[in-house]
Scaffold this motif. Structure first.
Motif, PDB file in Angstrom:
ATOM      1  N   LYS A   1      20.385 -28.221 -19.622  1.00  0.00           N
ATOM      2  CA  LYS A   1      20.798 -29.474 -20.241  1.00  0.00           C
ATOM      3  C   LYS A   1      21.727 -29.167 -21.410  1.00  0.00           C
ATOM      4  O   LYS A   1      21.514 -28.231 -22.161  1.00  0.00           O
ATOM      5  N   SER A   2      22.745 -29.994 -21.560  1.00  0.00           N
ATOM      6  CA  SER A   2      23.676 -29.802 -22.666  1.00  0.00           C
ATOM      7  C   SER A   2      23.101 -30.377 -23.950  1.00  0.00           C
ATOM      8  O   SER A   2      22.151 -31.148 -23.942  1.00  0.00           O
ATOM      9  N   THR A   3      23.717 -30.009 -25.062  1.00  0.00           N
ATOM     10  CA  THR A   3      23.217 -30.456 -26.351  1.00  0.00           C
ATOM     11  C   THR A   3      23.914 -31.711 -26.851  1.00  0.00           C
ATOM     12  O   THR A   3      23.463 -32.320 -27.797  1.00  0.00           O
ATOM     13  N   GLY A   4      25.020 -32.074 -26.270  1.00  0.00           N
ATOM     14  CA  GLY A   4      25.708 -33.294 -26.684  1.00  0.00           C
ATOM     15  C   GLY A   4      26.964 -32.982 -27.470  1.00  0.00           C
ATOM     16  O   GLY A   4      27.392 -31.841 -27.592  1.00  0.00           O
ATOM     17  N   GLY A   5      27.565 -34.039 -27.989  1.00  0.00           N
ATOM     18  CA  GLY A   5      28.760 -33.890 -28.784  1.00  0.00           C
ATOM     19  C   GLY A   5      30.027 -33.966 -27.955  1.00  0.00           C
ATOM     20  O   GLY A   5      30.007 -34.211 -26.744  1.00  0.00           O
ATOM     21  N   LEU A   6      31.135 -33.726 -28.639  1.00  0.00           N
ATOM     22  CA  LEU A   6      32.446 -33.828 -28.017  1.00  0.00           C
ATOM     23  C   LEU A   6      32.635 -32.796 -26.915  1.00  0.00           C
ATOM     24  O   LEU A   6      33.231 -33.082 -25.872  1.00  0.00           O
ATOM     25  N   ILE A   7      32.126 -31.597 -27.117  1.00  0.00           N
ATOM     26  CA  ILE A   7      32.262 -30.543 -26.094  1.00  0.00           C
ATOM     27  C   ILE A   7      31.595 -30.989 -24.794  1.00  0.00           C
ATOM     28  O   ILE A   7      32.116 -30.759 -23.710  1.00  0.00           O
ATOM     29  N   ARG A   8      30.434 -31.628 -24.906  1.00  0.00           N
ATOM     30  CA  ARG A   8      29.742 -32.111 -23.706  1.00  0.00           C
ATOM     31  C   ARG A   8      30.604 -33.119 -22.968  1.00  0.00           C
ATOM     32  O   ARG A   8      30.709 -33.093 -21.756  1.00  0.00           O
ATOM     33  N   ILE A   9      31.251 -34.021 -23.701  1.00  0.00           N
ATOM     34  CA  ILE A   9      32.091 -35.044 -23.071  1.00  0.00           C
ATOM     35  C   ILE A   9      33.277 -34.400 -22.366  1.00  0.00           C
ATOM     36  O   ILE A   9      33.605 -34.756 -21.233  1.00  0.00           O
ATOM     37  N   VAL A  10      33.894 -33.420 -23.013  1.00  0.00           N
ATOM     38  CA  VAL A  10      35.032 -32.722 -22.409  1.00  0.00           C
ATOM     39  C   VAL A  10      34.595 -31.989 -21.147  1.00  0.00           C
ATOM     40  O   VAL A  10      35.263 -32.059 -20.109  1.00  0.00           O
ATOM     41  N   ARG A  11      33.465 -31.301 -21.221  1.00  0.00           N
ATOM     42  CA  ARG A  11      32.958 -30.581 -20.043  1.00  0.00           C
ATOM     43  C   ARG A  11      32.591 -31.549 -18.919  1.00  0.00           C
ATOM     44  O   ARG A  11      32.876 -31.288 -17.759  1.00  0.00           O
TER      45      ARG A  11
END
Length: 129
Positions: free
Chosen positions: A8-18
């Motif tokens: 599971k991802s942790t969130g944030g902008l990086i998660r949205i980009v990925r």
């Protein structure tokens, strides 16, 4: 205390980009591997602009175009089910076959609904009651 999954991802902008990148990968995979998806995209490329032109109101335009997008969404889900079923086993299994059939039925019902929406909007214009 529960441990979070390492997947599971942790969130944030990086998660949205990925997530956006994964979505593009999925669209690319559907385009490369799914003939039905390519056919529906080709049909949508013609019908979405036509629906936007033929719609008399914002609601009609959204319904005419949106139903075609819904067909693509359901086709993507169906393709995901089929790919997962094929990854689980190449052998015939009744439950995997049922899952594939149910996904196909979802696409069929969405196509029928799309046709009904288009007809309900457009037919009264040419054949008033």
């Amino acid at each position: 205390m529960t441990q979070s999954s390492p997947y599971k991802s942790t969130g944030g902008l990086i998660r949205i980009v990925r997530a956006f990148g994964y979505s593009l990968q999925g669209l690319g995979a559907a385009w490369r591997h799914e003939a039905a998806f390519r056919q529906e995209v080709a049909l949508s490329a013609i019908l979405i602009p036509l629906g936007l032109w033929l719609g008399n109101s914002t609601t009609e335009r959204l319904l005419l175009a949106g139903m075609l997008v819904l067909v693509l969404v359901v086709e993507l889900v169906n393709s995901a089910i089929e790919a997962l079923a094929d990854a689980v086993s190449a052998d015939h299994h009744p439950l995997l076959g049922r899952a594939k059939d149910l996904g196909s039925a979802a696409v069929l019902l969405t196509l029928l609904l799309t046709g009904a929406v288009w007809m309900s909007i457009l037919v009264p214009r040419w054949w008033p009651a």
